[in-house]
Design a protein around this motif. Structure first.
Motif, PDB file in Angstrom:
ATOM      1  N   GLN A  49     -40.648  22.558 -27.069  1.00 28.44           N
ATOM      2  CA  GLN A  49     -39.603  23.596 -27.601  1.00 28.44           C
ATOM      3  C   GLN A  49     -38.766  22.857 -28.685  1.00 28.44           C
ATOM      4  O   GLN A  49     -38.504  23.188 -29.625  1.00 28.44           O
ATOM      5  CB  GLN A  49     -39.091  24.150 -26.595  1.00 28.44           C
ATOM      6  CG  GLN A  49     -37.811  25.201 -27.070  1.00 28.44           C
ATOM      7  CD  GLN A  49     -36.816  25.726 -25.784  1.00 28.44           C
ATOM      8  OE1 GLN A  49     -37.372  25.753 -24.742  1.00 28.44           O
ATOM      9  NE2 GLN A  49     -35.762  25.940 -26.048  1.00 28.44           N
ATOM     10  N   THR A  50     -38.094  21.563 -28.104  1.00 28.02           N
ATOM     11  CA  THR A  50     -37.123  20.866 -28.964  1.00 28.02           C
ATOM     12  C   THR A  50     -37.978  20.277 -30.191  1.00 28.02           C
ATOM     13  O   THR A  50     -37.257  20.183 -31.280  1.00 28.02           O
ATOM     14  CB  THR A  50     -36.763  19.724 -28.044  1.00 28.02           C
ATOM     15  OG1 THR A  50     -36.051  20.259 -26.855  1.00 28.02           O
ATOM     16  CG2 THR A  50     -35.712  19.078 -28.915  1.00 28.02           C
ATOM     17  N   LEU A  53     -38.422  22.877 -32.786  1.00 21.23           N
ATOM     18  CA  LEU A  53     -37.109  23.398 -33.393  1.00 21.23           C
ATOM     19  C   LEU A  53     -36.582  22.096 -34.612  1.00 21.23           C
ATOM     20  O   LEU A  53     -35.949  22.597 -35.434  1.00 21.23           O
ATOM     21  CB  LEU A  53     -35.986  23.560 -32.546  1.00 21.23           C
ATOM     22  CG  LEU A  53     -36.302  24.997 -31.786  1.00 21.23           C
ATOM     23  CD1 LEU A  53     -35.020  25.004 -30.628  1.00 21.23           C
ATOM     24  CD2 LEU A  53     -36.211  26.096 -32.535  1.00 21.23           C
ATOM     25  N   LEU A 179     -30.596  28.061 -34.230  1.00 22.88           N
ATOM     26  CA  LEU A 179     -31.559  27.102 -33.877  1.00 22.88           C
ATOM     27  C   LEU A 179     -30.763  25.797 -33.561  1.00 22.88           C
ATOM     28  O   LEU A 179     -31.304  25.286 -32.579  1.00 22.88           O
ATOM     29  CB  LEU A 179     -32.038  27.024 -35.561  1.00 22.88           C
ATOM     30  CG  LEU A 179     -33.098  28.065 -36.106  1.00 22.88           C
ATOM     31  CD1 LEU A 179     -33.270  27.798 -37.552  1.00 22.88           C
ATOM     32  CD2 LEU A 179     -34.296  27.890 -35.236  1.00 22.88           C
ATOM     33  N   GLN A 182     -30.113  26.056 -29.718  1.00 20.57           N
ATOM     34  CA  GLN A 182     -31.392  26.026 -28.965  1.00 20.57           C
ATOM     35  C   GLN A 182     -31.990  24.886 -29.135  1.00 20.57           C
ATOM     36  O   GLN A 182     -32.443  24.178 -28.063  1.00 20.57           O
ATOM     37  CB  GLN A 182     -32.423  27.178 -29.357  1.00 20.57           C
ATOM     38  CG  GLN A 182     -31.935  28.527 -28.823  1.00 20.57           C
ATOM     39  CD  GLN A 182     -31.714  28.744 -27.363  1.00 20.57           C
ATOM     40  OE1 GLN A 182     -32.425  28.346 -26.666  1.00 20.57           O
ATOM     41  NE2 GLN A 182     -30.417  29.439 -27.012  1.00 20.57           N
ATOM     42  N   PHE A 183     -31.786  24.139 -30.144  1.00 21.32           N
ATOM     43  CA  PHE A 183     -32.326  22.756 -30.216  1.00 21.32           C
ATOM     44  C   PHE A 183     -31.714  21.890 -29.310  1.00 21.32           C
ATOM     45  O   PHE A 183     -32.229  20.937 -28.536  1.00 21.32           O
ATOM     46  CB  PHE A 183     -32.187  22.162 -31.460  1.00 21.32           C
ATOM     47  CG  PHE A 183     -32.584  20.618 -31.815  1.00 21.32           C
ATOM     48  CD1 PHE A 183     -33.724  20.275 -31.850  1.00 21.32           C
ATOM     49  CD2 PHE A 183     -31.368  19.592 -31.861  1.00 21.32           C
ATOM     50  CE1 PHE A 183     -33.966  18.918 -32.011  1.00 21.32           C
ATOM     51  CE2 PHE A 183     -31.590  18.444 -32.053  1.00 21.32           C
ATOM     52  CZ  PHE A 183     -32.897  18.129 -32.043  1.00 21.32           C
ATOM     53  N   GLY A 186     -32.349  22.727 -25.494  1.00 21.81           N
ATOM     54  CA  GLY A 186     -33.545  22.291 -25.303  1.00 21.81           C
ATOM     55  C   GLY A 186     -33.717  20.747 -25.124  1.00 21.81           C
ATOM     56  O   GLY A 186     -34.251  20.360 -24.199  1.00 21.81           O
ATOM     57  N   GLY A 225     -44.077  25.826 -25.310  1.00 23.13           N
ATOM     58  CA  GLY A 225     -42.822  25.181 -26.119  1.00 23.13           C
ATOM     59  C   GLY A 225     -42.590  26.017 -26.986  1.00 23.13           C
ATOM     60  O   GLY A 225     -41.355  26.485 -27.386  1.00 23.13           O
ATOM     61  N   VAL A 226     -43.530  26.476 -27.960  1.00 22.70           N
ATOM     62  CA  VAL A 226     -43.337  27.079 -29.424  1.00 22.70           C
ATOM     63  C   VAL A 226     -42.851  28.517 -28.948  1.00 22.70           C
ATOM     64  O   VAL A 226     -42.121  28.927 -29.585  1.00 22.70           O
ATOM     65  CB  VAL A 226     -44.526  27.118 -30.134  1.00 22.70           C
ATOM     66  CG1 VAL A 226     -44.264  27.897 -31.327  1.00 22.70           C
ATOM     67  CG2 VAL A 226     -44.918  25.730 -30.736  1.00 22.70           C
ATOM     68  N   ALA A 229     -39.479  28.607 -27.609  1.00 20.47           N
ATOM     69  CA  ALA A 229     -38.415  28.325 -28.676  1.00 20.47           C
ATOM     70  C   ALA A 229     -38.258  29.537 -29.610  1.00 20.47           C
ATOM     71  O   ALA A 229     -37.087  30.026 -29.820  1.00 20.47           O
ATOM     72  CB  ALA A 229     -38.951  27.241 -29.528  1.00 20.47           C
ATOM     73  N   HIS A 232     -36.379  32.130 -27.359  1.00 17.61           N
ATOM     74  CA  HIS A 232     -34.689  31.984 -27.080  1.00 17.61           C
ATOM     75  C   HIS A 232     -33.812  31.704 -28.199  1.00 17.61           C
ATOM     76  O   HIS A 232     -32.734  32.032 -28.181  1.00 17.61           O
ATOM     77  CB  HIS A 232     -34.677  30.663 -26.169  1.00 17.61           C
ATOM     78  CG  HIS A 232     -35.213  30.932 -25.019  1.00 17.61           C
ATOM     79  ND1 HIS A 232     -34.443  31.596 -23.827  1.00 17.61           N
ATOM     80  CD2 HIS A 232     -36.363  30.498 -24.099  1.00 17.61           C
ATOM     81  CE1 HIS A 232     -35.021  31.641 -22.665  1.00 17.61           C
ATOM     82  NE2 HIS A 232     -36.271  31.041 -22.768  1.00 17.61           N
ATOM     83  N   VAL A 233     -34.536  31.693 -29.265  1.00 12.47           N
ATOM     84  CA  VAL A 233     -33.655  31.589 -30.653  1.00 12.47           C
ATOM     85  C   VAL A 233     -33.184  33.032 -30.777  1.00 12.47           C
ATOM     86  O   VAL A 233     -32.095  33.516 -31.154  1.00 12.47           O
ATOM     87  CB  VAL A 233     -34.516  30.923 -31.697  1.00 12.47           C
ATOM     88  CG1 VAL A 233     -33.907  31.413 -33.002  1.00 12.47           C
ATOM     89  CG2 VAL A 233     -34.384  29.626 -31.658  1.00 12.47           C
TER      90      VAL A 233
END
Length: 298
Positions: A49-50, A53, A179, A182-183, A186, A225-226, A229, A232-233
């Motif tokens: 996820q991280t 982003l 963004l 969430q970065f 994450g 993960g994608v 992301a 949650h964004v």
């Protein structure tokens, strides 16, 4: 329509898109739990996820640094995902989601206690109506699942705390802010889960056992993960535009995604209760969507 009402409506749309995406990540986690530990799946989900982003945040790098607020949010979301995936490893997908849906009720209570939001009778009816619809569809039973049913309930409490804190600290409703938030959340969750994984290796916990994923498992971990992301964004953007208690009932739309995936992947065929519960959920959601926004206490 005023600008404030337009912001609230856009927040509702963003939230609806997000909750229709989340069951895809949950389904992947359940499938992977047959071969990988819950802790490993949760940790790698946050890592991917991280990483997903990172390029977007780098385009306008004013992302700052890891702050205490990110660690708080990361702890809440890491605990929620760990409990949720742990529940998925023991309970059927549908029942796990049903038990998790005590979360919107907790969120409305947290919104009143910590955010000072006015909770109207109409919103209470919408949230409770959505919960009734979820129970009608999925019919969880304590006697059937025992202590394992506490896992999605614990996930629900942690996720409600995460959403409440996101609403409290979300300032401007710009894509960049969502963004960046969430970065860092994450990244914080990845570090927290890595610490738990390392601790678990020392104590030999099965929950955090490490097994090298296959090439296909790496692909699905990255996909989870994608998807996380993306979802949650959208959630962060929605909560920057609208009241938490107004958005809460829309989370019941996740049931439709979970039901469809359960049918396609786990051969769980919808029945009459599913149709009835779906109609209740739609009615509850429309009741909330049609309400005028209510301002928080000054």
């Amino acid at each position: 329509m005023t600008e404030n009402q337009q912001h609230h409506r856009l927040g509702l749309i963003l939230m609806a898109l997000a909750v229709m995406t989340i069951p895809m990540s949950d389904t992947i986690a359940k499938w992977l739990s047959a071969d990988l530990s819950v802790g490993e799946i949760a940790w790698l989900r946050f890592v991917f996820q991280t990483l997903f982003l990172l390029p977007f945040v780098a385009m306008y790098w004013r992302g700052g640094r890891l702050r205490p607020v990110h660690l708080v949010l990361g702890t809440f979301i890491a605990a929620s995902i760990l409990f949720l995936f742990w529940g998925l490893a023991h309970l059927p997908l549908a029942n796990n989601i049903a038990l998790f849906f005590i979360e919107p009720l907790i969120l409305v209570i947290f919104s009143a206690l910590f955010l000072g939001e006015r909770i109207t009778a109409r919103r209470w009816i919408g949230v409770i109506g959505g919960l009734v619809g979820a129970v009608v569809i999925l019919r969880p039973n304590w006697s059937a699942y025992g202590l394992a049913s506490l896992l999605p309930i614990a996930a629900a409490a942690c996720y409600a705390a995460y959403l409440t804190a996101t609403r409290a600290w979300a300032s401007a409703p710009r894509t960049r802010d969502a963004l960046v938030l969430q970065f860092w959340v994450g990244a914080a969750a990845s570090l927290i889960m890595l610490g738990l994984m390392l601790l678990g290796q020392g104590f030999g916990w099965s929950l955090t056992q490490w097994d090298m994923p296959s090439a296909m498992e790496w692909f699905w971990l990255a996909a989870a993960g994608v998807l996380a992301a993306f979802a949650h964004v959208l959630i962060a953007m929605a909560f920057a535009r609208s009241d938490a208690s107004l958005l809460a009932p829309l989370q019941y739309l996740e049931i439709f995604g979970a039901t469809l995936l359960g049918w396609l992947i786990f051969a769980e065929w919808p029945d009459g209760f599913t149709i009835l519960g779906g109609l209740i959920i739609i009615a509850a959601g429309l009741m909330v969507v049609r309400e005028r926004p209510v301002e928080a206490h000054p």
